[in-house]
Write a protein that holds these residues in place. Sequence first.
Motif, PDB file in Angstrom:
ATOM      1  N   GLN A 100       0.820  -1.207   0.000  1.00 34.29           N
ATOM      2  CA  GLN A 100       0.000   0.000   0.000  1.00 34.29           C
ATOM      3  C   GLN A 100       0.858   1.262   0.000  1.00 34.29           C
ATOM      4  OE1 GLN A 100      -3.342  -0.004  -0.471  1.00 34.29           O
ATOM      5  NE2 GLN A 100      -2.998  -2.212  -0.714  1.00 34.29           N
ATOM      6  N   PHE A 101       1.967   1.236   0.720  1.00 33.18           N
ATOM      7  CA  PHE A 101       2.824   2.422   0.782  1.00 33.18           C
ATOM      8  C   PHE A 101       3.475   2.728  -0.565  1.00 33.18           C
ATOM      9  CE2 PHE A 101       3.001   1.235   5.409  1.00 33.18           C
ATOM     10  CZ  PHE A 101       2.253   2.326   5.842  1.00 33.18           C
ATOM     11  N   GLY A 102       3.546   1.745  -1.446  1.00 28.89           N
ATOM     12  CA  GLY A 102       4.130   1.970  -2.759  1.00 28.89           C
ATOM     13  C   GLY A 102       3.319   2.920  -3.624  1.00 28.89           C
ATOM     14  N   ARG A 103       2.086   3.214  -3.222  1.00 27.63           N
ATOM     15  CA  ARG A 103       1.223   4.077  -4.028  1.00 27.63           C
ATOM     16  C   ARG A 103       1.570   5.548  -3.886  1.00 27.63           C
ATOM     17  NH1 ARG A 103      -4.978   2.735  -3.108  1.00 27.63           N
ATOM     18  NH2 ARG A 103      -5.019   4.238  -4.821  1.00 27.63           N
ATOM     19  N   THR A 104       2.338   5.885  -2.857  1.00 24.86           N
ATOM     20  CA  THR A 104       2.547   7.296  -2.547  1.00 24.86           C
ATOM     21  C   THR A 104       3.967   7.738  -2.895  1.00 24.86           C
ATOM     22  OG1 THR A 104       2.290   8.946  -0.803  1.00 24.86           O
ATOM     23  CG2 THR A 104       3.153   6.790  -0.155  1.00 24.86           C
ATOM     24  N   SER A 105       4.368   8.871  -2.357  1.00 25.00           N
ATOM     25  CA  SER A 105       5.659   9.467  -2.695  1.00 25.00           C
ATOM     26  C   SER A 105       6.802   8.684  -2.054  1.00 25.00           C
ATOM     27  CB  SER A 105       5.696  10.915  -2.190  1.00 25.00           C
ATOM     28  OG  SER A 105       5.760  10.914  -0.772  1.00 25.00           O
ATOM     29  N   SER A 106       8.021   9.208  -2.224  1.00 19.60           N
ATOM     30  CA  SER A 106       9.198   8.531  -1.670  1.00 19.60           C
ATOM     31  C   SER A 106       9.227   8.580  -0.148  1.00 19.60           C
ATOM     32  CB  SER A 106      10.482   9.136  -2.238  1.00 19.60           C
ATOM     33  OG  SER A 106      10.509  10.541  -2.060  1.00 19.60           O
ATOM     34  N   PHE A 107       8.207   9.151   0.465  1.00 20.93           N
ATOM     35  CA  PHE A 107       7.993   8.973   1.908  1.00 20.93           C
ATOM     36  C   PHE A 107       7.970   7.490   2.247  1.00 20.93           C
ATOM     37  CE2 PHE A 107       4.885   7.949   5.219  1.00 20.93           C
ATOM     38  CZ  PHE A 107       5.359   8.683   6.298  1.00 20.93           C
ATOM     39  N   ASN A 271       7.194  -2.714  -2.567  1.00 21.14           N
ATOM     40  CA  ASN A 271       6.899  -1.298  -2.807  1.00 21.14           C
ATOM     41  C   ASN A 271       6.774  -1.019  -4.307  1.00 21.14           C
ATOM     42  OD1 ASN A 271       9.155  -0.398  -0.114  1.00 21.14           O
ATOM     43  ND2 ASN A 271       6.951  -0.652  -0.015  1.00 21.14           N
ATOM     44  N   CYS A 272       7.652  -1.648  -5.097  1.00 24.90           N
ATOM     45  CA  CYS A 272       7.582  -1.487  -6.559  1.00 24.90           C
ATOM     46  C   CYS A 272       6.230  -1.956  -7.086  1.00 24.90           C
ATOM     47  CB  CYS A 272       8.700  -2.278  -7.237  1.00 24.90           C
ATOM     48  SG  CYS A 272      10.361  -1.629  -6.988  1.00 24.90           S
ATOM     49  N   LEU A 273       5.716  -3.029  -6.499  1.00 30.05           N
ATOM     50  CA  LEU A 273       4.413  -3.555  -6.900  1.00 30.05           C
ATOM     51  C   LEU A 273       3.324  -2.514  -6.658  1.00 30.05           C
ATOM     52  CD1 LEU A 273       2.494  -5.879  -7.744  1.00 30.05           C
ATOM     53  CD2 LEU A 273       2.546  -6.634  -5.353  1.00 30.05           C
ATOM     54  N   GLY A 274       3.326  -1.907  -5.470  1.00 29.58           N
ATOM     55  CA  GLY A 274       2.343  -0.871  -5.186  1.00 29.58           C
ATOM     56  C   GLY A 274       2.469   0.308  -6.128  1.00 29.58           C
ATOM     57  N   SER A 275       3.704   0.709  -6.424  1.00 25.91           N
ATOM     58  CA  SER A 275       3.934   1.814  -7.356  1.00 25.91           C
ATOM     59  C   SER A 275       3.452   1.456  -8.754  1.00 25.91           C
ATOM     60  CB  SER A 275       5.427   2.168  -7.400  1.00 25.91           C
ATOM     61  OG  SER A 275       5.877   2.627  -6.143  1.00 25.91           O
ATOM     62  N   ALA A 276       3.739   0.241  -9.193  1.00 24.19           N
ATOM     63  CA  ALA A 276       3.335  -0.193 -10.539  1.00 24.19           C
ATOM     64  C   ALA A 276       1.819  -0.182 -10.688  1.00 24.19           C
ATOM     65  CB  ALA A 276       3.894  -1.581 -10.821  1.00 24.19           C
ATOM     66  N   LYS A 277       1.111  -0.619  -9.658  1.00 22.15           N
ATOM     67  CA  LYS A 277      -0.357  -0.608  -9.716  1.00 22.15           C
ATOM     68  C   LYS A 277      -0.886   0.823  -9.796  1.00 22.15           C
ATOM     69  CE  LYS A 277      -1.293  -5.011  -7.376  1.00 22.15           C
ATOM     70  NZ  LYS A 277      -1.930  -5.667  -6.203  1.00 22.15           N
ATOM     71  N   PHE A 364      13.778  -8.571 -10.719  1.00 25.34           N
ATOM     72  CA  PHE A 364      12.582  -8.583 -11.562  1.00 25.34           C
ATOM     73  C   PHE A 364      11.685  -7.399 -11.228  1.00 25.34           C
ATOM     74  CE2 PHE A 364       8.281  -9.824 -12.744  1.00 25.34           C
ATOM     75  CZ  PHE A 364       8.458 -10.373 -14.001  1.00 25.34           C
ATOM     76  N   GLY A 365      11.441  -7.163  -9.942  1.00 26.91           N
ATOM     77  CA  GLY A 365      10.518  -6.119  -9.533  1.00 26.91           C
ATOM     78  C   GLY A 365      10.983  -4.728  -9.907  1.00 26.91           C
ATOM     79  N   THR A 366      12.270  -4.451  -9.712  1.00 24.07           N
ATOM     80  CA  THR A 366      12.768  -3.114 -10.016  1.00 24.07           C
ATOM     81  C   THR A 366      12.825  -2.870 -11.525  1.00 24.07           C
ATOM     82  OG1 THR A 366      15.062  -3.902  -9.856  1.00 24.07           O
ATOM     83  CG2 THR A 366      14.077  -2.959  -7.878  1.00 24.07           C
ATOM     84  N   GLU A 367      13.130  -3.906 -12.290  1.00 24.96           N
ATOM     85  CA  GLU A 367      13.177  -3.730 -13.740  1.00 24.96           C
ATOM     86  C   GLU A 367      11.775  -3.671 -14.341  1.00 24.96           C
ATOM     87  OE1 GLU A 367      16.011  -6.579 -15.297  1.00 24.96           O
ATOM     88  OE2 GLU A 367      17.680  -5.582 -14.251  1.00 24.96           O
ATOM     89  N   VAL A 368      10.835  -4.388 -13.748  1.00 25.92           N
ATOM     90  CA  VAL A 368       9.446  -4.279 -14.170  1.00 25.92           C
ATOM     91  C   VAL A 368       8.923  -2.869 -13.888  1.00 25.92           C
ATOM     92  CG1 VAL A 368       7.102  -4.932 -13.443  1.00 25.92           C
ATOM     93  CG2 VAL A 368       8.720  -6.681 -14.155  1.00 25.92           C
ATOM     94  N   LEU A 369       9.245  -2.333 -12.708  1.00 21.36           N
ATOM     95  CA  LEU A 369       8.803  -0.974 -12.393  1.00 21.36           C
ATOM     96  C   LEU A 369       9.348   0.016 -13.412  1.00 21.36           C
ATOM     97  CD1 LEU A 369       7.401   1.094 -10.591  1.00 21.36           C
ATOM     98  CD2 LEU A 369       9.473   1.176  -9.193  1.00 21.36           C
ATOM     99  N   ASP A 370      10.610  -0.136 -13.788  1.00 23.67           N
ATOM    100  CA  ASP A 370      11.178   0.765 -14.789  1.00 23.67           C
ATOM    101  C   ASP A 370      10.432   0.677 -16.122  1.00 23.67           C
ATOM    102  OD1 ASP A 370      13.022   2.074 -13.303  1.00 23.67           O
ATOM    103  OD2 ASP A 370      14.785   1.133 -14.172  1.00 23.67           O
ATOM    104  N   GLN A 371      10.100  -0.539 -16.554  1.00 31.88           N
ATOM    105  CA  GLN A 371       9.347  -0.710 -17.791  1.00 31.88           C
ATOM    106  C   GLN A 371       7.977  -0.044 -17.695  1.00 31.88           C
ATOM    107  OE1 GLN A 371      10.456  -5.260 -17.930  1.00 31.88           O
ATOM    108  NE2 GLN A 371       9.444  -4.737 -19.836  1.00 31.88           N
ATOM    109  N   ILE A 372       7.320  -0.269 -16.572  1.00 33.48           N
ATOM    110  CA  ILE A 372       5.952   0.216 -16.423  1.00 33.48           C
ATOM    111  C   ILE A 372       5.906   1.735 -16.306  1.00 33.48           C
ATOM    112  CG2 ILE A 372       4.018   0.265 -14.785  1.00 33.48           C
ATOM    113  CD1 ILE A 372       4.450  -2.750 -14.410  1.00 33.48           C
TER     114      ILE A 372
END
Length: 586
Positions: A100-107, A271-277, A364-372
Motif C-alpha cells: 500500500q505504501f508503494g502508491r505514494t511518494s518517496s515517503f 513497494n515497486c508492486l504498489g507503485s506499478a499498480k 525482476f521487480g525493479t526492472e518491471v517498475l522501470d518498464q511500467i
Amino acid sequence: MRVQGIANEAGGSFILENADDAIFTPEDITVDQQMIVDIARNFVLRELIPAEEKLEKLDYNLTKSLIQKAGELGLLGVDFPEQYGGLNLDKVTSTFVNEQFGRTSSFLYSIGTQTGIGSLPIVYFGTHEQKEKYLPDIVAGDKLCAYCLTEPSSGSDALGAKTTAFLSDDGTHYILNGSKVFITNGGIADIFIVYAKIEGKHFSAFIVERNTPGFTVGQEEKKMGLKASSTCSLFFDNVRVPAENLLGEIGKGHQIAFNILNLGRHKLPTNCLGSAKEILALSAKYANERHQFGTAIASFPLIGKKLAEMNILIYALETMVYRLAGQFDQAMNDTDHSDSQPTTGSVAASIAEYAIECSIVKVFGTEVLDQIVDEGVQIHGGYGYTQDYKIERMYRDARITRIFEGTNEINRLLLAGTLIKKGNKGQLPLFENMEVFKEEIEHQAFTQALEQETYLETMAKRIFSLIGGLAIDQYGKSIEKEQEVLANLADLLIQIYAINGVLLRTKKLVNNIGEEKAINAIRMTQVFVQESFEKIESTAKEALASMDLEEEIQQLMKLTAQIPVNVKTLKRQIAERVSHAEKYIV
C-alpha cells in the motif's frame, strides 16, 4: 504464523522439474489480513497522498508526524513482537501493508526503513534488553531508525568497510571512527544500525544513538528523485558506544547485514508492486480521458497493448512477491524472536534459505517498475514530462530501485553463484540430468488450457540445467570470474521463477473458481510464458555462443520450437478489461 495449505519449499527448488508445491497467492488473503490492508490503504489515501506535495519539500516535522500517525494505527509494528508493542503478524500481512505504501511518494522509504532494515536487526538479532529499550519507541514512531552500511569506498563490497570500533581500556564502550554515505532517514533518525570492524578486523553491528558525542550528520544529498526521503552522510569521530549496544555477536555482522538486506530485497519489490499498480491506474484513467482524432486514446491498439503488458507484468510480480512472503513465513515459523536473543546463525539461516529468491524478486521487480513507469510516461505523452502530473515524479523516483539493496548486477551474480554453490554441495540436484535435455521430446497437440505453457516451463528448466552444467564443465571454479555467463544463468533463473509462479497461481485460480472466471489470468499467463520463453531461448543462445558451443546451439534450436500464440488478440482482450476497470485487474 504458518500459512495454511502451503508446502515448505527449499530455497532454489523451483528450478527442479518436479517443483509443483502449492504457493501462497494474493487470492488467499484472510479476513483479518484484509482488515489490516484496509487500515493501511485508508492511511495512504487520507493522510499520505494529500500531503505528497508538502512531503516532496522534505518537511522533517511532517515526515515525523505522519510516521507517528502510522504508529498509532499499528502499521509500524506488524513484524514486531507483542511484548514490545507490535502485532506479531506474519510476513504475508506485512507484505500486504508494504504494498500500500508503494502508491505514494518517496515517503515510503522513510516509513519502509522504519519498519524494515532500520529496525529488524534489533527484532531478529537484539537481546531482550536491547529490544525492551528501543522497540516500543520504534513501534510508536516516537523514535526513527536508519540502516548504515554503505561507505564512500565500499558500496557493493560491504565487507570492505573502513569504519572501525575499538574496545575502550575499561571495557565499557566501543570507540567508533569512520563515515557512512547515502543513509536513508539520516537527517531524521534517532537510532542508527551501524556496521564497523572491531579492531579493524571483525565486521560487527552496533546500535548508535543520535545524541552521542562525536557523531554528526551531514547535509541532505541533492538527488534526482526521492525528494520526500532524507538521505545524508554520517561521521563518527571517537564516538563512544556502550558495549551493551553491540548487536549480535562479534565478527558476525555480515550475517546480520546480508540477511537484513535479503528482507529488504523482498520489501523493495513489494513497494515497486504498489507503485506499478498506481502507475497503471493513472495511465488507464488518463488514456480514457485523453482524446485524439475524436476518440479516447485507450481505444488505440498500441496504447491498449501498453496497458495490457503493464497488467501482465504486474500479475507476474505480484505472484512472485506473495509467493516469497509465504516462503519466508515457513522458513521463520519455528524461530522465536519475542524474548531472549536467538543465535545469530539460527536466525540468519532462516532468512538466508531464500536468498536466491530475494535477489530474483528484487531484480525482476525493479526492472518491471522501470518498464511500467516508462510506458506510463509514454501514455501521458508530453504531459508525462511535466511536474503537473504525478507520473513525472514516479519516473524519477523509480530509477534508484535498481541501485538500492545491492545493484541488480550484484544481485544477478549473487543469485547465480549461490545456486551453483548449492548444486556443488549436493543440496540441489541441478546439473545431474544434462543428458535429458538431449532426448527427443514428442511434440503433441495441446488441447487444454495452459498445457503448452506447462511444457515450455519444463523445457526452460532443462535449458538451465544444460547451460549451467556446460558452464561448470568449461570453467570449473573460475566460473565466478565469468560474469557474463553468470548473468545469463541469473536471467534464466529469474524468468523460470516467474513462469513457475505464474503457472502455479493461475492453475490454483482455475481449480478454485473455474476457467471462465479465471479467463483473464489464463490469457495473461499464456502471453507471459510465451514471451518469457522467447527471452529464455535468446539468453541460452547468447550463453552457448559465449562458450563457443555451436553444436549445442543447433540442438537448442531443435528443442525449443513452440507453437505461436496469437498474443495480439490476447493483449487486446486484456487491455479492454484494464481500460474498463482503470486499474490493475486479475
